[in-house]
Motif scaffolding. Structure first.
Motif, PDB file in Angstrom:
ATOM      1  N   LEU A 132     -34.138-126.649   1.485  1.00 40.80           N
ATOM      2  CA  LEU A 132     -33.030-126.033   1.115  1.00 40.80           C
ATOM      3  C   LEU A 132     -32.357-126.742  -0.255  1.00 40.80           C
ATOM      4  O   LEU A 132     -32.573-127.658  -0.473  1.00 40.80           O
ATOM      5  CB  LEU A 132     -31.852-126.352   2.186  1.00 40.80           C
ATOM      6  N   ILE A 133     -31.858-125.453  -1.175  1.00 40.31           N
ATOM      7  CA  ILE A 133     -31.028-125.823  -2.145  1.00 40.31           C
ATOM      8  C   ILE A 133     -29.748-125.168  -2.089  1.00 40.31           C
ATOM      9  O   ILE A 133     -29.468-124.167  -1.486  1.00 40.31           O
ATOM     10  CB  ILE A 133     -31.883-125.852  -3.734  1.00 40.31           C
TER      11      ILE A 133
ATOM     12  N   LYS B  45     -38.821-123.206  -2.163  1.00 40.50           N
ATOM     13  CA  LYS B  45     -37.317-123.717  -1.859  1.00 40.50           C
ATOM     14  C   LYS B  45     -36.563-122.390  -1.541  1.00 40.50           C
ATOM     15  O   LYS B  45     -36.909-121.264  -2.207  1.00 40.50           O
ATOM     16  CB  LYS B  45     -36.729-124.193  -3.212  1.00 40.50           C
ATOM     17  N   ILE B  46     -35.473-122.429  -0.628  1.00 43.46           N
ATOM     18  CA  ILE B  46     -34.818-121.467  -0.295  1.00 43.46           C
ATOM     19  C   ILE B  46     -33.042-121.886  -0.396  1.00 43.46           C
ATOM     20  O   ILE B  46     -32.839-122.944  -0.464  1.00 43.46           O
ATOM     21  CB  ILE B  46     -34.727-120.795   0.971  1.00 43.46           C
ATOM     22  N   TYR B  47     -32.592-120.764  -0.668  1.00 42.99           N
ATOM     23  CA  TYR B  47     -31.292-121.102  -0.972  1.00 42.99           C
ATOM     24  C   TYR B  47     -30.228-121.320   0.559  1.00 42.99           C
ATOM     25  O   TYR B  47     -30.766-120.687   1.427  1.00 42.99           O
ATOM     26  CB  TYR B  47     -30.240-120.075  -1.778  1.00 42.99           C
ATOM     27  N   ASN B  48     -29.448-122.328   0.640  1.00 46.19           N
ATOM     28  CA  ASN B  48     -28.649-122.680   1.898  1.00 46.19           C
ATOM     29  C   ASN B  48     -27.620-121.538   1.849  1.00 46.19           C
ATOM     30  O   ASN B  48     -26.732-121.498   1.087  1.00 46.19           O
ATOM     31  CB  ASN B  48     -28.147-123.873   1.600  1.00 46.19           C
TER      32      ASN B  48
ATOM     33  N   GLY C  41     -31.882-123.119  12.001  1.00 44.14           N
ATOM     34  CA  GLY C  41     -31.828-122.753  10.719  1.00 44.14           C
ATOM     35  C   GLY C  41     -32.022-121.519  10.244  1.00 44.14           C
ATOM     36  O   GLY C  41     -31.277-121.160   9.035  1.00 44.14           O
ATOM     37  N   ASN C  42     -32.295-120.558  11.251  1.00 44.44           N
ATOM     38  CA  ASN C  42     -32.390-119.236  10.851  1.00 44.44           C
ATOM     39  C   ASN C  42     -31.026-118.720  10.567  1.00 44.44           C
ATOM     40  O   ASN C  42     -30.115-118.951  11.715  1.00 44.44           O
ATOM     41  CB  ASN C  42     -33.007-118.339  11.982  1.00 44.44           C
ATOM     42  N   PRO C  43     -30.937-118.042   9.359  1.00 47.06           N
ATOM     43  CA  PRO C  43     -29.302-117.411   9.145  1.00 47.06           C
ATOM     44  C   PRO C  43     -28.571-116.612  10.007  1.00 47.06           C
ATOM     45  O   PRO C  43     -27.500-117.084  10.445  1.00 47.06           O
ATOM     46  CB  PRO C  43     -29.633-116.795   7.763  1.00 47.06           C
ATOM     47  N   VAL C  44     -29.444-115.692  10.699  1.00 46.12           N
ATOM     48  CA  VAL C  44     -28.708-114.832  11.701  1.00 46.12           C
ATOM     49  C   VAL C  44     -28.500-115.628  13.012  1.00 46.12           C
ATOM     50  O   VAL C  44     -27.281-115.435  13.420  1.00 46.12           O
ATOM     51  CB  VAL C  44     -29.328-113.350  12.002  1.00 46.12           C
ATOM     52  N   SER C  45     -29.385-116.364  13.304  1.00 41.55           N
ATOM     53  CA  SER C  45     -29.226-117.083  14.550  1.00 41.55           C
ATOM     54  C   SER C  45     -27.994-118.208  14.586  1.00 41.55           C
ATOM     55  O   SER C  45     -27.160-118.264  15.567  1.00 41.55           O
ATOM     56  CB  SER C  45     -30.443-118.100  14.927  1.00 41.55           C
TER      57      SER C  45
END
Length: 403
Positions: free
Chosen positions: A188-189, A199-202, A299-303
């Protein structure tokens, strides 16, 4: 793995409204919950007043009025808002009166301005009026001492208006819980940082804190913690010490670097449940330490967003003294067939609409727990039960309105 219903039951059983209250200005009280009943400090309306612009009359003076035999009443003066007429209205006379003005003594009805003819200092009435017609009577809505608001009620803009009408400058509310949020994951960043490969955006902190903020709950952010046990333990320890509710996003499943459960166990957090038979959001964790609540979110955004709506929001409402803390389920008519597969209760992203007074809903495409596009488009969650089945177009299903 337990059912959604059982998980909710366990969650609510471990929550008691806090006994801490505070006085706040009514302008700052939106989305808070009343700590005690509020009672009328005086009659409401405070005095009998006109509901219309018109003329205050004695209703008996109009009983014989008709188109063929109109009644004329002499205009004795005018009652303006905020003024008090001391003279008693006499038979055969009337007062011009504005909406909201106090009814002069002796008057017991108001005839609307558009229903009379004004001529040479008289009004001409062509129909009888009833006693108390177009009058808001003193104490008609509330008598002094009546309960006007119930403990645990949500303070809405209209509630603020009622409090102001009663002259309350401040109101006693339940103090809201202090909420801490920790994002876990070396991948995460933060938005705005330069992104490198892998990397992925938080997004979880931002979506969940916005959801909670919309309902009046503020979140203290403890940032991103890399997949390092010692750093995670220190951050969670600090966050837990300073909060009533801890939300940890990511690291709650069974991967090699999913340390959250181990850290919580070391910190003597009692596990109430872990993993619920729902989709999305199966790996949710709920625990407590004393009166503190801990939610471990996927950590999955929808979940993580769905878990926050289904579990965190109702828990925060109950902690804050709400008498209606559960999410409200309503029925909507499907606009297309919906194929349900699997043994978990599903919460599908959907869009509801109102057409000709009827509530319709349709599911969106791309229901994966990692795809925020459908979540951003959705305004509701469609609830489907366990097991395989086809919900037919025209069938009614349960939905939760998100907004």
């Amino acid at each position: 793995m337990i059912s959604y219903e059982e998980a909710l039951k366990i969650t609510f059983a471990n929550i008691k409204p806090g006994n801490v209250s505070e006085f706040v200005d009514i302008t700052d009280s939106i989305n808070s919950y009343l700590y005690e009943d509020v009672r009328a400090p005086f009659d409401i309306p405070l005095f009998s007043n006109s509901a219309m612009d018109g003329f205050a009359v004695k209703y008996v003076d109009t009983l014989s009025a008709s188109n063929q035999n109109p009644v004329s009443l002499k205009i004795s003066g005018e009652v303006k808002t905020g003024e008090n007429v001391k003279e008693i209205l006499k038979k055969g006379k009337c007062y011009a009166i504005s909406t909201g003005s106090k009814i002069p003594e002796g008057a017991d009805a108001v005839v609307m301005k558009e229903n009379v003819e004004v001529k040479d200092g008289f009004i001409i009435i062509s129909r009888p009026v009833k006693r108390n017609e177009n009058i808001r009577l003193k104490g008609e809505e509330f008598k002094k001492g009546d309960r006007i608001l119930k403990e645990g009620s949500l303070i809405t803009p209209s509630v603020v208006g009622l409090l102001a009408l009663c002259g309350f400058e401040r109101v006693k509310v339940y103090k809201k819980p202090v909420i801490a949020f920790v994002s876990s994951g070396s991948e995460l960043i933060e938005p705005g940082e330069r992104r490198t490969e892998s990397k992925i955006y938080n997004s979880n902190y931002y979506s969940i804190s916005s959801l909670l903020d919309k309902h009046g709950f503020k979140v203290n952010y403890y940032g991103i913690v890399n997949d390092n046990y010692q750093k995670l333990e220190k951050t969670i320890r600090d966050a837990l010490k300073d909060s009533d509710v801890l939300l940890v996003s990511g690291g709650i499943s069974v991967g090699n670097v999913d340390f959250v459960k181990d850290v919580l166990k070391k910190l003597k957090v009692e596990e109430c449940f872990w993993r619920v038979k729902i989709k999305p959001g199966k790996p949710i964790f709920f625990g407590k330490k004393g009166n503190k609540l801990i939610f471990g979110l996927s950590g999955n955004p929808v979940s993580s967003f769905v878990n926050s709506y289904l579990f965190v929001l109702p828990a925060l409402r109950k902690m804050s003294g709400s008498i209606e803390y559960e999410n409200r389920v309503i029925n909507a008519e499907l606009q297309e067939d919906l194929i349900k597969k699997g043994e978990r209760k599903d919460f599908l992203r959907g869009v509801y609409s109102i057409e000709s007074g009827r509530l319709y809903v349709k599911p969106l495409k791309h229901q994966s727990s990692s795809m925020m596009g459908a979540m951003a488009e959705a305004n509701c969650l469609i609830v489907t039960e366990t097991g395989d089945r086809i919900y037919k177009k025209g069938e009614y299903v349960n939905i939760y309105k998100l907004w």
